[in-house]
Design a protein around this motif. Structure first.
Motif, PDB file in Angstrom:
ATOM      1  N   HIS A   1       0.805  -1.211   0.000  1.00 50.24           N
ATOM      2  CA  HIS A   1       0.000   0.000   0.000  1.00 50.24           C
ATOM      3  C   HIS A   1       0.844   1.269   0.000  1.00 50.24           C
ATOM      4  N   ALA A   2       2.137   1.063   0.182  1.00 55.66           N
ATOM      5  CA  ALA A   2       3.043   2.214   0.060  1.00 55.66           C
ATOM      6  C   ALA A   2       3.594   2.316  -1.361  1.00 55.66           C
ATOM      7  N   GLY A   3       3.108   1.430  -2.248  1.00 55.91           N
ATOM      8  CA  GLY A   3       3.548   1.490  -3.641  1.00 55.91           C
ATOM      9  C   GLY A   3       4.865   0.800  -3.896  1.00 55.91           C
ATOM     10  N   LEU A   4       5.278  -0.064  -2.989  1.00 58.14           N
ATOM     11  CA  LEU A   4       6.569  -0.747  -3.141  1.00 58.14           C
ATOM     12  C   LEU A   4       6.378  -2.169  -3.674  1.00 58.14           C
ATOM     13  N   GLU A   5       5.440  -2.331  -4.571  1.00 58.86           N
ATOM     14  CA  GLU A   5       5.100  -3.664  -5.079  1.00 58.86           C
ATOM     15  C   GLU A   5       6.297  -4.347  -5.726  1.00 58.86           C
ATOM     16  N   GLU A   6       7.116  -3.539  -6.406  1.00 55.09           N
ATOM     17  CA  GLU A   6       8.250  -4.135  -7.117  1.00 55.09           C
ATOM     18  C   GLU A   6       9.224  -4.820  -6.167  1.00 55.09           C
ATOM     19  N   GLU A   7       9.282  -4.323  -4.935  1.00 55.93           N
ATOM     20  CA  GLU A   7      10.213  -4.922  -3.977  1.00 55.93           C
ATOM     21  C   GLU A   7       9.672  -6.207  -3.378  1.00 55.93           C
ATOM     22  N   LEU A   8       8.363  -6.439  -3.537  1.00 54.76           N
ATOM     23  CA  LEU A   8       7.765  -7.634  -2.945  1.00 54.76           C
ATOM     24  C   LEU A   8       8.018  -8.884  -3.789  1.00 54.76           C
ATOM     25  N   VAL A   9       8.090  -8.689  -5.072  1.00 56.53           N
ATOM     26  CA  VAL A   9       8.408  -9.811  -5.966  1.00 56.53           C
ATOM     27  C   VAL A   9       9.665  -9.408  -6.730  1.00 56.53           C
TER      28      VAL A   9
ATOM     29  N   SER B   1      -1.276   2.910   7.867  1.00 56.38           N
ATOM     30  CA  SER B   1      -0.091   2.565   7.097  1.00 56.38           C
ATOM     31  C   SER B   1      -0.360   2.494   5.605  1.00 56.38           C
ATOM     32  N   ALA B   2      -1.616   2.184   5.243  1.00 56.54           N
ATOM     33  CA  ALA B   2      -1.919   2.045   3.826  1.00 56.54           C
ATOM     34  C   ALA B   2      -1.746   3.355   3.074  1.00 56.54           C
ATOM     35  N   ASN B   3      -1.737   4.475   3.781  1.00 52.64           N
ATOM     36  CA  ASN B   3      -1.621   5.759   3.112  1.00 52.64           C
ATOM     37  C   ASN B   3      -0.184   6.242   2.972  1.00 52.64           C
ATOM     38  N   LEU B   4       0.754   5.381   3.383  1.00 54.77           N
ATOM     39  CA  LEU B   4       2.150   5.799   3.269  1.00 54.77           C
ATOM     40  C   LEU B   4       2.565   5.863   1.813  1.00 54.77           C
ATOM     41  N   SER B   5       3.457   6.772   1.508  1.00 49.99           N
ATOM     42  CA  SER B   5       4.010   6.819   0.169  1.00 49.99           C
ATOM     43  C   SER B   5       5.389   6.176   0.213  1.00 49.99           C
ATOM     44  N   PRO B   6       5.941   5.760  -0.953  1.00 49.26           N
ATOM     45  CA  PRO B   6       7.261   5.145  -0.936  1.00 49.26           C
ATOM     46  C   PRO B   6       8.288   6.026  -0.245  1.00 49.26           C
ATOM     47  N   ARG B   7       8.085   7.364  -0.342  1.00 49.20           N
ATOM     48  CA  ARG B   7       9.074   8.282   0.227  1.00 49.20           C
ATOM     49  C   ARG B   7       9.027   8.285   1.755  1.00 49.20           C
ATOM     50  N   THR B   8       7.821   8.167   2.275  1.00 53.41           N
ATOM     51  CA  THR B   8       7.675   8.250   3.736  1.00 53.41           C
ATOM     52  C   THR B   8       7.689   6.876   4.397  1.00 53.41           C
ATOM     53  N   PHE B   9       7.662   5.804   3.586  1.00 51.36           N
ATOM     54  CA  PHE B   9       7.581   4.468   4.162  1.00 51.36           C
ATOM     55  C   PHE B   9       8.842   4.117   4.927  1.00 51.36           C
ATOM     56  N   ARG B  10       8.665   3.609   6.126  1.00 53.50           N
ATOM     57  CA  ARG B  10       9.784   3.122   6.923  1.00 53.50           C
ATOM     58  C   ARG B  10       9.460   1.702   7.373  1.00 53.50           C
TER      59      ARG B  10
END
Lengths: 436, 250
Positions: free
Chosen positions: A241-249, B2-11
């Motif tokens: 949900h953080a848009g990091l799908e590419e890192e999951l696979v 957590s679902a609203n995190l962006s790649p930039r803010t994700f930790r």
């Protein structure tokens, strides 16, 4: 106690709730309940008895009386060892008055009631012909049978021959107790294929099956561990949900996936081809319906003719009274010695029949009486009032026929002449209940 | 949330949070294991039933048709949950592995030790190759449509050949009672099943044999077509029943 709640407009407010003070005389400990449950369970377990019956009285009386009518059922022995063979032989008449609510016996299977395969069936014959499948029976037909069994597991078992009738149920023959002694570990069951290969049926193909299951389980486990070793649900959910799908696979995951896409079908086809080459003579499963014609008539041979004009069942007295018009076409006097129906034998004490070997049959030794006990002379036609009375009508649950939708009785009459010659006739009639 | 995190803010979680999240993983995995062993095995026993119980029911027409068609149900539903929410491509393999564990437990303890049948007579079939393929298709395609069509079809088509190494040897011919049987048929004749008369077996009933002796490929392709539909149906059932509302609170 203070708690917060929300009104219709979404405003949060606080209010105080006072619970009534509960005064208890005794604190209930959950352990006490568990202890009680444990005691009940223990009593239940300790008082359990083995089940000895197989529902042979459960089938409706009209089905037991008017479908397969067993007689002369004998066992070669009742005490034997593991690996010993025992055979059961006998005869049965397929009732002419087949109930309308029971499908005709176009597919029937001569079976043996056992608590699991404590014996194995090695041979089976109908009218002297071996048969491996189901068979079509003809109403009115007479058959004899033989089943050869081999002891497999030691123990004491109550065993019946019986027929599975398609869409009708099981019609039990007479049962016996068999005692099998010895050691189950000594049991052997080897057969030979047409190709000459000897097979131990107890273990054949098991190691091979376990190997292939293990092989695929190993690959599946590797695949599961490949993913399970990484953080799973919460971590992946957040990343997705953080848009990091590419890192999951990862690219490596994808390469493994591609290897699976290619490798699995290749492996399956290679193993399949290897098996086909190893067993080129494999054939499909066999399923057929054996056609075996009845014997020449053994029941209703035409020598002794019987016509049932009326049948009454007196509920309070547990007696069946049948009015029979009998014509003796033989050249010797005859007497009624036995009436058999639904697995119960009513014997005429005044005309003892040679002992039948229906081991453990359900017998009313003095259950049959006639209004005129004198023998029926050659060419004589006589109307006889026959009474079959015993508590077995009730204990064998045959009296339930007065509640059946098809309240008719059927059975076999056994006549003997002065020289011991036997004549068997089938009888059938509607049953009129008498309640007083 | 957590679902609203962006790649930039994700930790990523670290320390105690990471440890608790990992413990939660294992908790869910263990629960899922028991859940699928029980539920999928029950579902399979009630629907595929005798085709999987007995070696003399595994015919070349109905067995490869019925088994994958029922076998693809839970995998599709669990894939829908695990892939959509977590990008975990292991739903099918997990389900079928659980099914295998459940069936082996039942065959050994219920059929062999309790009811005395030899284990080789009641050996289960395997769908693990099909499940691995299905997971791989979903991971690479990230598409319900492609997985349903190609994965679902392959799930059915791979079933019979992947089981032939296990059961082919039970199809050797035997002469008994003046007739030809297979070894598998001999099991059915010899090892007495009181409630299983021979006529109950559904062995090549129907008109597929009209096409000659190629009943298996026809059944497999029929099953493949049906599996694509069944996969889609159960994918949506899985999505319908699944929720991540509790994760949103974390």
């Amino acid at each position: 106690m203070k708690t917060t709640t929300q009104n219709n407009r979404g405003e949060i407010f606080a209010k105080t709730i006072h619970f009534p003070k509960v005064i208890t005389k005794q604190q209930h400990n959950p352990l006490n309940y568990l202890l009680l449950l444990g005691m009940i369970f223990s009593v239940y377990i300790l008082s359990m008895q083995p089940v000895w019956a197989h529902g042979e009285k459960n089938l409706e009386p009209y089905v037991r009386m008017r479908t397969i009518q067993w007689y002369d059922v004998q066992w070669s022995k009742q005490q034997f060892n593991v690996n010993d063979e025992v055979s059961v032989t006998g005869k049965f008449h397929v009732a002419e008055d087949w109930p309308i609510s029971v499908p005709k016996p176009d597919a029937a299977f001569l079976n043996i009631s056992t608590p699991g395969p404590v014996l194995i069936r090695t041979e089976r014959y109908l009218n002297g012909k071996p048969f491996m499948n189901s068979v079509a029976l003809q109403p009115g037909g007479d058959y004899d049978f033989k089943v050869v069994l081999k002891g497999r597991l030691p123990g004491r078992y109550h065993i019946h021959p019986f027929f599975n009738l398609l869409d009708a149920g099981q019609v039990m023959g007479p049962g016996v107790w068999l005692d099998i002694a010895g050691d189950a570990a000594n049991f052997t069951n080897d057969i030979q294929t047409i190709g000459g290969k000897s097979i131990n049926m107890e273990t054949y193909g098991l190691a091979n099956g376990i190997f292939w299951h293990s092989f695929w389980a190993f690959l599946a486990t590797a695949w599961l561990l490949w993913w399970v070793r990484r953080p799973l649900f919460i971590a992946r959910y957040r990343m997705l949900h953080a848009g990091l799908e590419e890192e999951l696979v990862t690219p490596l995951d994808r390469n493994i996936g591609k290897a699976i896409l290619v490798g699995i079908p290749v492996l399956v086809l290679v193993f399949y081809t290897m098996t086909v080459n190893e067993y080129p003579k494999a054939i499909p499963l066999q399923a057929s319906l054996d056609q075996i014609l009845p014997l020449s008539a053994k029941v209703n041979t035409g020598v002794v003719e019987v016509d049932t004009t009326r049948a009454e069942y007196r509920v309070a007295e547990r007696t069946m009274t049948m009015s029979l018009k009998i014509k003796n076409g033989s050249d010797k006097p005859i007497q009624i010695a036995e009436f058999a129906t639904g697995g119960v034998h009513f014997l005429n004490k005044a005309a003892p029949a040679p002992k039948q070997n229906d081991a453990d049959s359900v017998v009313a030794a003095e259950g049959l009486s006639l209004d005129n006990a004198t023998p029926i002379q050659p060419s004589e036609q006589r109307t006889v009032l026959m009474t079959a009375g015993d508590a077995l009508w009730e204990s064998e649950k045959l009296d339930g026929l007065i509640n059946d939708p098809d309240s008719r009785i059927g059975g076999l009459l056994f006549f003997y002449d002065t020289e011991g010659e036997r004549y068997v006739s089938s009888v059938t009639a509607a049953v009129i209940p008498k309640f007083n | 949330m957590s679902a609203n995190l962006s790649p930039r803010t994700f930790r990523p979680y670290t320390g105690e949070k990471a440890r608790i999240a990992r413990a939660y993983d294992y908790l869910v995995l263990v629960l899922a294991l028991f859940l699928f062993i029980g539920s999928f095995h029950l579902h399979f026993a009630l629907t595929v039933g005798d085709w999987d119980f007995w070696v003399d029911w595994k015919d070349r027409q109905w067995w490869p048709l019925v088994t994958p068609l029922i076998g693809i149900t839970f995998p599709a539903a669990v894939q829908a949950v695990l892939w959509t929410n977590f990008r975990l491509p292991l739903g099918a393999t997990l389900c079928v592995a659980c099914l295998s564990i459940g069936t082996w437990i039942a065959r050994v303890f219920a059929y062999h030790y309790w009811n005395y049948f030899p284990i080789n007579m009641v050996m289960p079939s395997t769908m693990l190759p099909s499940a691995l393929f299905l997971d791989a298709v979903l991971m690479l395609s990230n598409s319900l449509t492609i997985t349903a069509i190609f994965g679902g079809s392959a799930f059915a088509l791979l079933f019979y050949p992947s089981n032939w190494p296990i059961f082919g040897m039970f199809h050797l011919p035997v002469e008994a009672g003046n007739s030809q049987l297979t070894v598998a048929d001999m099991f059915g004749f010899q090892y007495i099943r009181t409630g299983m008369p021979e006529y109950l077996r559904i062995i090549e009933r129907g008109t597929l044999r009209t096409y000659g002796q190629i009943a298996t490929p026809l059944s497999a392709f029929c099953s493949a077509l049906l599996c694509t539909l069944m996969y889609t149906l159960w994918w949506h059932i899985g999505k319908w029943f699944a929720t991540t509302r509790y994760l949103n609170r974390i």
